[in-house]
Design a protein around this motif. Structure first.
Motif, short mmCIF file in Angstrom:
data_model
loop_
_atom_site.label_atom_id
_atom_site.label_comp_id
_atom_site.label_asym_id
_atom_site.label_seq_id
_atom_site.Cartn_x
_atom_site.Cartn_y
_atom_site.Cartn_z
N ARG B 344 -6.37 7.53 1.59
CA ARG B 344 -4.97 7.63 2.05
C ARG B 344 -4.86 7.09 3.46
NH1 ARG B 344 -4.01 13.63 2.19
NH2 ARG B 344 -2.16 13.03 3.36
N VAL B 345 -3.82 6.33 3.70
CA VAL B 345 -3.59 5.82 5.06
C VAL B 345 -2.12 5.95 5.43
CG1 VAL B 345 -5.47 4.13 4.84
CG2 VAL B 345 -3.13 3.44 4.30
N THR B 346 -1.86 5.97 6.74
CA THR B 346 -0.49 5.83 7.22
C THR B 346 -0.39 4.45 7.85
OG1 THR B 346 -0.74 8.12 7.90
CG2 THR B 346 1.34 7.06 8.44
N GLN B 348 1.46 1.18 9.80
CA GLN B 348 2.59 0.80 10.69
C GLN B 348 3.54 -0.07 9.90
OE1 GLN B 348 3.26 1.61 13.76
NE2 GLN B 348 1.42 2.75 14.30
N ARG B 350 3.91 -1.72 6.04
CA ARG B 350 3.34 -1.67 4.69
C ARG B 350 2.79 -3.03 4.28
NH1 ARG B 350 5.04 3.26 2.69
NH2 ARG B 350 4.09 2.92 0.66
N LYS B 368 1.30 6.67 -5.83
CA LYS B 368 2.38 7.18 -4.96
C LYS B 368 2.78 8.58 -5.38
CE LYS B 368 5.19 3.58 -2.97
NZ LYS B 368 6.41 2.78 -3.06
N ALA B 372 4.87 12.24 -0.12
CA ALA B 372 4.32 11.50 1.02
C ALA B 372 4.73 10.03 0.90
CB ALA B 372 2.79 11.63 1.03
N GLU B 374 5.86 8.01 3.10
CA GLU B 374 5.51 7.10 4.19
C GLU B 374 4.04 6.65 4.14
OE1 GLU B 374 4.17 11.04 5.22
OE2 GLU B 374 5.90 10.22 4.16
N GLU B 375 3.26 7.32 3.26
CA GLU B 375 1.83 6.97 3.18
C GLU B 375 1.57 5.86 2.18
OE1 GLU B 375 0.07 11.50 3.76
OE2 GLU B 375 -0.65 10.22 2.11
N ILE B 402 -3.15 0.90 11.07
CA ILE B 402 -3.45 1.78 9.92
C ILE B 402 -4.19 3.01 10.40
CG2 ILE B 402 -4.89 2.05 7.85
CD1 ILE B 402 -4.37 -0.82 7.18
N ASP B 403 -3.74 4.17 9.93
CA ASP B 403 -4.42 5.41 10.26
C ASP B 403 -5.03 5.98 8.97
OD1 ASP B 403 -5.27 7.43 11.82
OD2 ASP B 403 -3.38 8.55 11.75
N ILE B 405 -6.25 8.68 6.71
CA ILE B 405 -6.07 10.14 6.70
C ILE B 405 -7.13 10.85 5.88
CG2 ILE B 405 -4.39 11.99 6.29
CD1 ILE B 405 -2.29 9.79 5.89
#
Lengths: 412, 412
Positions: B344-346, B348, B350, B368, B372, B374-375, B402-403, B405
């Motif tokens: 999973r990432v967040t 900036q 897509r 999806k 969530a 926004e992820e 990219i973060d 998670i």
């Protein structure tokens, strides 16, 4: 080195030879001795097969050979297996067997002969194929007093019921497919009528409760009447329908039964699907334990037979104790057992049927499915089997206005 | 009659006394002798308790009493348990234990001493609480070469994960509830970080593969990072998240790992919920078997300890063979193991994230959930652990856009 003989070169017998060959090194290590197949008994010839050189048609050769210490009986059927096995034990040869008919009928007597002679009669493969259950019952759950054993003990019927549930097919369609795939016999009676499961629960009950439970005393009902609509209702109620073989101790009395039964999705047995088997055991200390695996098939069954051979080789001249006396256990009358019934009827008039059902059964829970709008189906309150059967008979007496289609037990 | 001693009168120790008392008659029958508790060792006093008369604070009294043939060590921890147990064995007293730390660290050595002296060191209760698994591995699956053991071996973490899945709660909320209910320790590290499961899979692997698997060599990851959103994704994918302890043999090499893992709903382990444990074993002949039950708790654990005491009493001066040599097994480098990752990432942006993920991982499957939006979350193609870890590092390097998670393995 220990010489062994194998009686029967059918599916299981050839599996035993295959396993002993395939895992020779590790098996000999675990047995502490090299296991050598000195004879295979079969009336047929097997030219070109790996056992050609050790094949014999004469049982006396085997029985009179003092080097043969362990015999695996994998012929099936009561005779001549019983005569052969008894003779072997009386000649101080340990016997291992996969033969549930033999064990259910003569297990207590054969165990007694083995005990008296400090040899062994082992039968892990007779229940649950490869699943270790006989040895755990005998040797692992020794701190407990067992008060329930409930099993899915027949892979053929579990395959059929699972497939009916998954694909909405009717019994006969799935049975035919199972026969084509070799999962069911051409004559499927022993499986679908519950006779096979009945012998297996008799064996487990005898071991768990220490007295001889006669399989002929066990109430046995098969799955031939279970329909695709029953499955649809079960799903609606959150249940699965499984052929359960069960044996429970209540107030020092034991009852045993084989019957298609609705069980809740939370019960560990409800997730046992296809040809898999499982045995669920309740002890007064350990709580719930379950043993799961392939209940039949050449190699899983052979695995259990060979594991018993290893144990027999490790225990030459030393009896592995089990508690299954020849004393017969009087089972509790099944009519005293508490149960709930799921019942389907076709009413002439819904109103009249509703009143009649209320009068006979009291406060029932109705359930509806789209596939059978003309029917009425309901779950009875808890009652004894005797009372519930009476009530069903009363309902059937109203046959001018109600037709009883289906009656299935619900596991509490 | 056989005199026994119990070291430790905590939860398990008092359970052992309770079981020996409650089922005295059937236990003595199965042991073939009366089992008499001659001593209970504990530093505390228990005035008014049933063991007051046999309580001692002096281990030497026990060790020097020639009548004591069997000792149950249920103190836990490596010391002084190790010193006590070794001394007992060297004084020709069989020992049974529920102590996984002791067995994982010193099992091979203690088994060797027992073997040399024709006595026994038994430890059924050290893995899976009451579930019979050690004895079946040693004595039932002897026809097989085992190539996989995968278990849910820790009831605390399974309770937490089941509750998170069922109720959509987060880890800390459920952990607190588990602590309040007594299912989790105030210091839950040993459970939630996977250390407990790690010791247990080390013990099972050592027995199954016959060499000493050092628990310190086993890759171990706990469940503290598993979130309620991970659970929601798993559900969407048709998976459950379980803390799996696994050990597999591939081309004569063994690897072992403890990690939260997504498994499909069809896997028998996926239905093991709450405080229950289960051990799934694959053999080259028997196929799949599974053992299920309560993995902890006073009475289930005591049931296994007492069953071992019964076995020890039945085998005075006769060693029950097991195959766990002191020779250390070199485990396969975990980086060579094949796996799939759920990530999973967040992002900036897509679009940019999509391109970066594609460049690094190739053809991934996106998933999806409404919770969530926004992820971005995806399942990677199969790769080695080494390659996948590298890819995750590459992804993390893009931390401006990219973060990362969450990263969870998927059981194939």
């Amino acid at each position: 080195m220990v010489d062994v003989a194998i009686l029967g070169y059918g599916t299981v017998g050839s599996g035993v030879v295959e396993v002993l060959t395939k895992n020779e090194e590790s098996i000999n290590k675990k047995a502490g001795k090299k296991i050598k197949i000195k004879y295979v008994l079969d009336l047929k010839d097997f030219p070109g097969s790996p056992i050609e050189d050790v094949l014999t048609k004469d049982y006396d050769t085997i029985i009179n050979d003092p080097d043969v210490k362990v015999i695996a009986e994998v012929m099936g059927g009561v005779e001549p297996a019983y005569t052969f096995v008894k003779k072997a034990l009386l000649n101080n040869k340990s016997v291992v067997t996969s033969n549930k008919e033999l064990v259910a009928r003569h297990g207590a007597e054969l165990l007694k002969i083995a005990r008296q002679r400090d040899i062994n009669f082992l039968f892990e493969a007779s229940v649950g194929g490869g699943i270790p259950i006989i040895r755990p019952l005998n040797q692992s759950l020794t701190a407990d007093e067992i008060y329930e054993i409930t099993g899915i003990l027949n892979g053929t019927t579990n395959f059929i019921l699972s497939k009916m549930a998954d694909e909405g097919l009717d019994f006969n369609t799935v049975l035919k497919e199972a026969q084509d795939k070799g999962y069911a016999e051409r004559n499927p009676e022993a499986d679908v009528e519950g006779f096979d499961a009945c012998r297996k629960i008799a064996i487990l009950s005898s071991l768990a409760f220490g007295m001889h439970v006669d399989f002929e005393d066990i109430y046995t009902e098969g799955i031939t009447k279970v329909s695709d609509l029953d499955m649809a209702y079960a799903k609606k109620l959150g249940y699965d329908i499984k052929l359960l073989a069960t044996s429970k101790k209540k107030n020092d009395k034991v009852y045993a039964m084989v019957a298609p039964t609705m069980i809740g999705g939370e019960h560990p047995l409800s997730n046992v699907n296809g040809v898999f088997n499982a045995i669920f055991v309740k002890g007064n200390v350990i709580g719930d334990v379950m043993f799961y695996g392939k209940g039949a098939g050449k190699l899983p069954t052979a695995s259990a037979v060979v594991a018993d051979m290893v144990d027999a080789v490790k225990h030459i001249k030393r009896n592995i104790v089990s508690f299954w006396s020849t004393k017969k256990m009087e089972l509790m009358d099944i009519n005293e057992v508490l149960s709930r019934y799921f019942i389907r009827v076709t009413p002439q008039s819904r109103k009249e049927a509703h009143d009649t059902i209320g009068t006979i059964f009291g406060d029932v829970d109705y359930v509806k499915i789209d596939e059978a709008k003309e029917e009425m189906a309901f779950v009875t309150p808890e009652g004894t089997e005797g009372a519930l059967k009476d009530q069903v008979e009363q309902l059937k007496a109203h046959k001018d206005m109600i037709d009883v289609i289906s009656v299935i037990r619900i596991e509490k």
